[in-house]
Each structure stands twice: as C-alpha cells, then as structure tokens.
Design an enzyme around this catalytic site. Structure first.
Site, mmCIF file in Angstrom:
data_model
loop_
_atom_site.group_PDB
_atom_site.id
_atom_site.type_symbol
_atom_site.label_atom_id
_atom_site.label_comp_id
_atom_site.label_asym_id
_atom_site.label_seq_id
_atom_site.Cartn_x
_atom_site.Cartn_y
_atom_site.Cartn_z
ATOM 1 N N PRO A 1 0.819 -1.216 0.000
ATOM 2 C CA PRO A 1 0.000 0.000 0.000
ATOM 3 C C PRO A 1 0.849 1.261 0.000
ATOM 4 O O PRO A 1 1.795 1.395 0.791
ATOM 5 C CB PRO A 1 -0.815 -0.132 1.288
ATOM 6 N N CYS A 2 0.513 2.197 -0.901
ATOM 7 C CA CYS A 2 1.384 3.352 -1.133
ATOM 8 C C CYS A 2 0.981 4.587 -0.334
ATOM 9 O O CYS A 2 1.676 5.596 -0.363
ATOM 10 C CB CYS A 2 1.384 3.700 -2.621
ATOM 11 N N GLN A 3 -0.135 4.540 0.405
ATOM 12 C CA GLN A 3 -0.608 5.743 1.096
ATOM 13 C C GLN A 3 0.426 6.345 2.046
ATOM 14 O O GLN A 3 0.514 7.573 2.162
ATOM 15 C CB GLN A 3 -1.897 5.436 1.868
#
EC number: 2.1.1.37
Length: 406
Positions: free
Chosen positions: A79-81
C-alpha cells in the site's frame, strides 16, 4: 516458474507477471471489491486469471506454509498511502506500511527473485533514511528487527552489517536494484512515475539491470510535428490539427535533422482508438464504458489532453481526484474517463471486466500497475532466472559426466 502475488489489487501486476510465464500459487488481497473483480473474471473463464487461488485477507495472516518450497518470484505493490504525494506522508508511523510484512514473506519463502512496486513519493528526501532502510531489509531479510529496537536502530545495525561484509557470506541475501521509472517510456499511454525494486537471491550470481526505455517524448514530437504520421494515423485532416507548442519549436526543429531511435510515447488518443463516446448508444454494449457526469476543471486539476500520455490515474480517499482522471477534448471541454477508458490507459485488456461502482472501480485502476509494464519487467526477470536455471543444469550435467568418466 512459480510466483506469489501480494497486495494484488485488481490484478495488474499479477497479470503482467503471469504473461511473463510465471504461474501464481497464491494471489492475496485484502480489498473485497478488487478480489471480486479477479474472482468474477476467473469464474467466467477469462484466461489470464482463470484458476487463480485468490485469498481475500491480510498477507500477514495468510498460511504460507502450504505453498511448499521452490517459489521463483514474489511480486507485489505494498500500500502506497504512507508515501503517496497525496497522502499524509507518515511512512513508518503509518499502520498501512506493509514493507515489513513484505520482507517477512520474502524471508519465509526464500524466492529466487522479487519485484516490489511503489509510488515515486517513496524516494522523497523526507523519506530518504526510511527508503534506504527498506532496501537494506530487502537485501538482508534474515537480519530481523529486535523487539528492543526502533526502526532507526535496526537501520543503523543493517548499515553496520553491510559495511562489514559479513552478512553477504552467510544467510539469505539479495542483490537489490531500485529504479525510478516513467511508464510512458515503455509504451504505456500514461505519465506514471513509479519505483520498482527488483532483487535476485545472491547465491544465483545473477547480474541484472532494468529494461531499457523503448519510447520517448521526442519521438512523439517527431511523429506529430516533423513527419505528421501521428495525425495521418488518426485520420485528422491538416486544417483540424493543432499548432505545435511554441515553447517546443526549437526542440522540434532539431528533431528534423536527428530523428529519435525510440518509438513515440503513446497518447490518450492512441489508447482510446475504437471506443465510441460513452454517451453514444453503441457504448452500452461495451463493458464498463458508461458516462459519469460531474467533471470540472479547477486549479491543479485540468485533465489529460488527447495527444499526450494521460496524467497519472489516481485513487482518491474520497473518490477520484478530478483532473487526473479527466479527458480534455479538442474544444477544451472535459469529462471523466470511463472505467473502460481508464483500463485502456492502464493497459488492461478489453475482455477484463471490473466489479463495483464507478468510484470503486476507478480506485482499483488508480492503484493498479499497468499490465504491460508489469509484463516488461517480469519478462526481464524471467529471462535471467531461466538462463540461471540452464547454467545450473549444464553445470550439474558436466559434473555428473565427469564423475562417470572417473
């Protein structure tokens, strides 16, 4: 060759890896809608995903012991958040940071190689230490973090281990190659900058570098403004063609005498060939190709022109940000890309259908790795692994032959 897909989303990276010759043993994703997209395509017999073992849940809770030995590749986009330009930039303080889980799975499965993809924001100066920490963890996955250590203390210990050289002589280690890539340079109709971190198990002795770019902006300028082939291909008459950008005129002039050797960037117009306007009657017969009202221009969100690669498709926390997922017509009017158009821009095949509402499906697409970019990277990795296998086999045969003679 066997692979495992982590954080699979709607399947972009996994499909590209599969096209490169890897067979997925497990495809793990926590999001229900994304899992439904893969499962429903598999259920109706779509060949790229039919028979996939899709596991809906947290990768940290999956039973990896059932896969056995011999995994050739682990691939995934954590996940890149925590690192996204549009996120809160909390990195290691963000509970969604799945790099520690990724390292743990690599340590358990001991794959011959891995492919990890993430946003460009990971390379920001504010994340510099943590980015280097990620690379060191992937290099030495068996040197785990102690319960008494914070991430920074672990980082310093990994640095010492690397400097000493001792860690390379024992245990599981990887030769890690990180590369910042613009997808447009590889024929994807989108200016999408992403980090790929590729690693090969050190005992294999594999030397590898990221595939060379095949497309360029200069080649697009040459095709549009020097030869005119671009406009001819799209059957746009001379009186309907826009004027060349004044600020690029000197650059265009130079290209007349030195044509680029690469292929031209693919544009939005290239990507949408054959798709009717979503408001037309015949559009109703095309999966995921329906008009979504409400597009508007505002500062920082001006949409993607037809004759350039699209801006980066994004997945917003509250739906979809306006400009990154809008099409700008020749007359300056804008509308949202349909799901099918966005899928074309992400190089998903037309036969692959997306499950969920417009917001949900656009989120899946905004989070995806372009299928064809994934295929290019995974094919390069597969080639090196196959060469390594062949050399191992030749060495074994030679050894056995020598023994037989003796």
């Amino acid at each position: 060759m066997k692979c495992v897909e982590l954080f699979a989303g709607a399947g972009g990276l996994a499909m590209g890896v599969h096209l490169a010759g890897f067979e997925p043993q497990a495809v793990v994703e926590w999001d229900k809608w994304a899992c439904d997209t893969i499962r429903e395509n598999g259920a109706r017999g779509y060949p790229l995903v039919e028979g996939w073992n899709v596991a809906e849940g947290d990768v940290r809770h999956f039973d990896w012991s059932g896969l056995g030995d011999g995994i050739d590749l682990v691939a995934g986009g954590p996940p890149c958040q925590p690192f996204s330009m549009g996120g809160k930039h909390k990195a290691h303080d963000d509970g969604r940071d799945m790099f520690p889980a990724t390292v743990d799975i690599i340590r358990r499965l001991r794959p011959r190689a891995f492919i990890v993809e993430n946003v460009k924001g990971l390379t920001r100066s504010s994340f510099a230490n943590y980015y280097q920490y990620i690379l060191l963890q992937l290099t030495f996955p068996e040197i785990g973090r102690l319960s008494s250590e914070g991430w920074y203390e672990h980082f310093l210990r990994l640095q010492k281990e690397k400097a000493s050289g001792n860690a390379f002589n024992s245990g599981l280690t990887y030769n890690v190659v990180p590369t910042l890539v613009n997808a447009a340079d590889y024929g994807i109709p989108q200016k999408r900058e992403r980090v790929f971190i590729v690693g090969f198990r050190s005992d294999l002795g594999i030397e590898w570098s990221f595939p060379k770019a095949t497309h360029s902006f200069d080649a697009l300028l040459h095709e549009q403004w020097v030869t005119g082939e671009y406009w001819e291909r799209h059957a746009i008459p001379s009186n309907m063609r826009p004027l060349p950008p004044e600020k690029l005129q000197s650059r265009i002039n130079s290209l007349e005498f030195l044509p680029p050797e690469t292929l031209p960037w693919r544009t939005v117009r290239d990507a949408l060939v054959g798709l009717p306007d979503p408001r037309a009657k015949k559009a109703k017969h095309i999966a995921n190709h329906f008009f979504q009202d409400g597009a508007r221009v505002y500062p920082g969100h001006t949409g993607s022109p037809l004759d350039l690669p699209a801006k980066t498709l994004k997945a917003g926390a509250h739906g979809v940000p306006g400009g990154e997922n809008m099409l700008v017509h020749e007359d300056g009017s804008v509308r949202y890309f349909t799901v099918r158009e966005a899928a074309r821009i992400q190089t998903f095949p037309d036969g692959y259908h997306f499950h969920g509402s417009w917001t949900e499906t656009m989120r899946q697409l905004g989070n995806a790795v372009p299928v064809m970019l994934a295929r290019i990277v995974a094919s390069s990795v597969a080639e090196r692994l196959l060469v390594s296998q062949m050399l191992e086999l030749e060495a074994l045969l030679s050894k056995n032959k020598t023994k037989g003679v003796a």
